[in-house]
Design an enzyme around this catalytic site. Sequence first.
Site, PDB file in Angstrom:
ATOM      1  N   ARG A   1      31.391 -26.868  12.012  1.00  0.00           N
ATOM      2  CA  ARG A   1      31.212 -26.593  10.576  1.00  0.00           C
ATOM      3  C   ARG A   1      31.594 -27.820   9.766  1.00  0.00           C
ATOM      4  O   ARG A   1      32.589 -27.852   9.068  1.00  0.00           O
ATOM      5  CB  ARG A   1      32.039 -25.386  10.210  1.00  0.00           C
ATOM      6  CG  ARG A   1      31.643 -24.228  11.090  1.00  0.00           C
ATOM      7  CD  ARG A   1      32.008 -22.956  10.512  1.00  0.00           C
ATOM      8  NE  ARG A   1      30.813 -22.192  10.283  1.00  0.00           N
ATOM      9  CZ  ARG A   1      30.820 -20.952   9.866  1.00  0.00           C
ATOM     10  NH1 ARG A   1      31.941 -20.354   9.612  1.00  0.00           N
ATOM     11  NH2 ARG A   1      29.692 -20.311   9.700  1.00  0.00           N
TER      12      ARG A   1
ATOM     13  N   ASP B   1      22.909 -24.806  10.188  1.00  0.00           N
ATOM     14  CA  ASP B   1      23.875 -23.790  10.594  1.00  0.00           C
ATOM     15  C   ASP B   1      23.245 -22.395  10.611  1.00  0.00           C
ATOM     16  O   ASP B   1      23.140 -21.729   9.569  1.00  0.00           O
ATOM     17  CB  ASP B   1      25.068 -23.862   9.632  1.00  0.00           C
ATOM     18  CG  ASP B   1      26.213 -22.968  10.049  1.00  0.00           C
ATOM     19  OD1 ASP B   1      26.027 -22.131  10.957  1.00  0.00           O
ATOM     20  OD2 ASP B   1      27.298 -23.094   9.464  1.00  0.00           O
TER      21      ASP B   1
ATOM     22  N   GLN C   1      25.589 -28.554   7.907  1.00  0.00           N
ATOM     23  CA  GLN C   1      25.398 -27.318   7.140  1.00  0.00           C
ATOM     24  C   GLN C   1      23.952 -26.818   7.120  1.00  0.00           C
ATOM     25  O   GLN C   1      23.701 -25.628   7.243  1.00  0.00           O
ATOM     26  CB  GLN C   1      25.872 -27.520   5.703  1.00  0.00           C
ATOM     27  CG  GLN C   1      27.075 -26.658   5.401  1.00  0.00           C
ATOM     28  CD  GLN C   1      27.718 -27.013   4.077  1.00  0.00           C
ATOM     29  OE1 GLN C   1      27.495 -28.080   3.528  1.00  0.00           O
ATOM     30  NE2 GLN C   1      28.509 -26.103   3.564  1.00  0.00           N
TER      31      GLN C   1
ATOM     32  N   TYR D   1      37.361 -21.050  10.320  1.00  0.00           N
ATOM     33  CA  TYR D   1      37.346 -19.629  10.663  1.00  0.00           C
ATOM     34  C   TYR D   1      38.726 -19.000  10.449  1.00  0.00           C
ATOM     35  O   TYR D   1      39.722 -19.710  10.280  1.00  0.00           O
ATOM     36  CB  TYR D   1      36.955 -19.443  12.137  1.00  0.00           C
ATOM     37  CG  TYR D   1      35.526 -19.822  12.442  1.00  0.00           C
ATOM     38  CD1 TYR D   1      34.489 -18.950  12.133  1.00  0.00           C
ATOM     39  CD2 TYR D   1      35.219 -21.031  13.045  1.00  0.00           C
ATOM     40  CE1 TYR D   1      33.172 -19.285  12.417  1.00  0.00           C
ATOM     41  CE2 TYR D   1      33.899 -21.367  13.336  1.00  0.00           C
ATOM     42  CZ  TYR D   1      32.882 -20.487  13.012  1.00  0.00           C
ATOM     43  OH  TYR D   1      31.584 -20.814  13.296  1.00  0.00           O
TER      44      TYR D   1
ATOM     45  N   SER E   1      25.512 -19.462   9.329  1.00  0.00           N
ATOM     46  CA  SER E   1      25.593 -19.327   7.868  1.00  0.00           C
ATOM     47  C   SER E   1      24.304 -18.761   7.284  1.00  0.00           C
ATOM     48  O   SER E   1      24.346 -17.846   6.463  1.00  0.00           O
ATOM     49  CB  SER E   1      25.861 -20.681   7.196  1.00  0.00           C
ATOM     50  OG  SER E   1      27.155 -21.107   7.485  1.00  0.00           O
TER      51      SER E   1
HETATM   52  P1  NAD Z   1      33.268 -15.335   9.904  1.00  0.00           P
HETATM   53  O1  NAD Z   1      31.895 -14.764   9.953  1.00  0.00           O
HETATM   54  O2  NAD Z   1      33.894 -15.827  11.149  1.00  0.00           O
HETATM   55  O3  NAD Z   1      34.234 -14.224   9.284  1.00  0.00           O
HETATM   56  C1  NAD Z   1      33.927 -13.547   8.082  1.00  0.00           C
HETATM   57  C2  NAD Z   1      35.149 -13.464   7.200  1.00  0.00           C
HETATM   58  O4  NAD Z   1      36.070 -12.504   7.737  1.00  0.00           O
HETATM   59  C3  NAD Z   1      35.938 -14.769   7.070  1.00  0.00           C
HETATM   60  O5  NAD Z   1      35.991 -15.125   5.700  1.00  0.00           O
HETATM   61  C4  NAD Z   1      37.308 -14.409   7.623  1.00  0.00           C
HETATM   62  O6  NAD Z   1      38.360 -15.090   6.962  1.00  0.00           O
HETATM   63  C5  NAD Z   1      37.354 -12.910   7.360  1.00  0.00           C
HETATM   64  N1  NAD Z   1      38.404 -12.176   8.064  1.00  0.00           N
HETATM   65  C6  NAD Z   1      38.848 -12.315   9.348  1.00  0.00           C
HETATM   66  N2  NAD Z   1      39.850 -11.457   9.599  1.00  0.00           N
HETATM   67  C7  NAD Z   1      40.035 -10.723   8.472  1.00  0.00           C
HETATM   68  C8  NAD Z   1      40.925  -9.673   8.092  1.00  0.00           C
HETATM   69  N3  NAD Z   1      41.847  -9.188   8.927  1.00  0.00           N
HETATM   70  N4  NAD Z   1      40.828  -9.178   6.844  1.00  0.00           N
HETATM   71  C9  NAD Z   1      39.924  -9.649   5.965  1.00  0.00           C
HETATM   72  N5  NAD Z   1      39.070 -10.638   6.251  1.00  0.00           N
HETATM   73  C10 NAD Z   1      39.122 -11.176   7.482  1.00  0.00           C
HETATM   74  O7  NAD Z   1      33.341 -16.501   8.845  1.00  0.00           O
HETATM   75  P2  NAD Z   1      32.159 -17.249   8.111  1.00  0.00           P
HETATM   76  O8  NAD Z   1      31.603 -16.372   7.077  1.00  0.00           O
HETATM   77  O9  NAD Z   1      31.208 -17.754   9.127  1.00  0.00           O
HETATM   78  O10 NAD Z   1      32.852 -18.516   7.411  1.00  0.00           O
HETATM   79  C11 NAD Z   1      34.214 -18.710   7.187  1.00  0.00           C
HETATM   80  C12 NAD Z   1      34.405 -19.927   6.271  1.00  0.00           C
HETATM   81  O11 NAD Z   1      33.768 -21.098   6.768  1.00  0.00           O
HETATM   82  C13 NAD Z   1      33.849 -19.727   4.886  1.00  0.00           C
HETATM   83  O12 NAD Z   1      34.759 -20.215   3.965  1.00  0.00           O
HETATM   84  C14 NAD Z   1      32.622 -20.579   4.855  1.00  0.00           C
HETATM   85  O13 NAD Z   1      32.277 -20.989   3.557  1.00  0.00           O
HETATM   86  C15 NAD Z   1      33.038 -21.708   5.716  1.00  0.00           C
HETATM   87  N6  NAD Z   1      31.865 -22.442   6.237  1.00  0.00           N
HETATM   88  C16 NAD Z   1      31.820 -23.803   6.118  1.00  0.00           C
HETATM   89  C17 NAD Z   1      30.731 -24.499   6.577  1.00  0.00           C
HETATM   90  C18 NAD Z   1      30.628 -25.992   6.446  1.00  0.00           C
HETATM   91  O14 NAD Z   1      29.717 -26.576   6.929  1.00  0.00           O
HETATM   92  N7  NAD Z   1      31.546 -26.642   5.803  1.00  0.00           N
HETATM   93  C19 NAD Z   1      29.695 -23.846   7.200  1.00  0.00           C
HETATM   94  C20 NAD Z   1      29.773 -22.455   7.339  1.00  0.00           C
HETATM   95  C21 NAD Z   1      30.875 -21.775   6.842  1.00  0.00           C
END
Ligand code: NAD
Length: 385
Positions: A126, A134, A131, A234, A137
């Site tokens: 990530r 991805d 991005q 994550y 995402s």
């Molecule tokens: P994910 O699909 O792994 O998880 C979904 C969400 O569930 C996450 O926000 C996680 O914090 C939350 N979660 C886990 N346990 C939990 C709990 N007990 N209670 C409540 N929530 C809980 O995560 P995701 O959506 O793929 O992405 C996570 C982060 O990564 C986001 O901030 C996203 O913006 C970031 N991201 C960055 C890039 C990059 O290239 N920079 C790319 C993709 C995602």
Amino acid sequence: MRLAVLKERRPAETRVAATPETVKKFIALGLTVAVESGAGLAAGIPDADYAAAGAEVAPDAAATLAGAGIVLKIRAPLGTGEGAVDELSLIPRGALLLGQLQATPEMAESYARLGIEAGAMELLPRITRAQSMDILSSQANLAGYRAVIEAAGAFTRGFPMLMTAAGTIPAANVFVMGAGVAGLQAIATARRLGGRVSATDVRPAAKEEIKSLGASFVGYEDEESKAAQTAGGYARQLSAEFYARQAEVIAAHIAKQDIVITTALVQGRKAPTLVTEAMVASMKPGSIIVDIAADAGGNVALTRPGEAVTTPNGVTILGYHNWPGRIGAAASALFARNLLTFLTTFWDKEAKAPKLPAEDDIVKGVLLTRGGAVIHPSLVPAKAA
Ligand code: NAD
């Protein structure tokens, strides 16, 4: 070089890994493109559209894959005994296979044995540069949108406050659990529909993002949750004590919700159970829960993965598989562009072929196998054990 696009044969898969738009771009790179007949039908793309974009439409998997140097898939190819067609054994040795490939040690061994260079796009690091490639995402974003639309469809009231001459219907209370990519899109969609939206997450960064979308934050925070985010972005697995405290805070809130959308994942583990049986029992009849985490085991104790169930107290839980597949045309368009971006980023213009430098972080992240061996850092120790 020939690029092959197979029809997806796994149950309820509606997506396709290339669209006429990406086919044209592949041809412009110097590739010839073969698309299996019917590959795009479930995503609303007839064979004729691929042909018009310049692809050869091949009658079956064998004809599509014959001589291919690149193979694009949404999900891992079927192996021996998995279906009517053994797709894996039809992939030519040395071909680059890209898709969401199920990067288990066993699958990686199969790819290596067959001499396939397998790129598991779900393992993409990530980092900013990655991005636009991805798939997690792009697909999570659409899943979040779709979850809210299906919740609205199943809900027998409405999301916005409806003021009519015959009286007022109150706005729906919507609670989104997990505010990553899917959750943030769910919040935005529920707000657009006029719901009264709140959300929770464990990563500290998520709190501000929730508020910036106009939703209120409900959750438990302590010293442990300050370090809840991994370097990869994550959520970490947290302690049983933390989850117990989080559950206390959330229990009172859930009882007042009409719609709950759960999206919480912890990488590499079963999804955490956030909504207990008692919490479901506390909700009003007619309430809807959508569990997008169903494929990872579910966030709701009563989710039956793949099904819609209604509990004795009248709460409906939608725990369908493959949420992006429920919005197949849009999901295909984005998935296909993710794969196109990957290939154009690692493209050797002179050779008109992909070039995947072993030292590149993106390549290191996704490539499972090369030259007949498993090379991915997360799988090599498992192999030695
Ligand atoms: P994910 O699909 O792994 O998880 C979904 C969400 O569930 C996450 O926000 C996680 O914090 C939350 N979660 C886990 N346990 C939990 C709990 N007990 N209670 C409540 N929530 C809980 O995560 P995701 O959506 O793929 O992405 C996570 C982060 O990564 C986001 O901030 C996203 O913006 C970031 N991201 C960055 C890039 C990059 O290239 N920079 C790319 C993709 C995602």
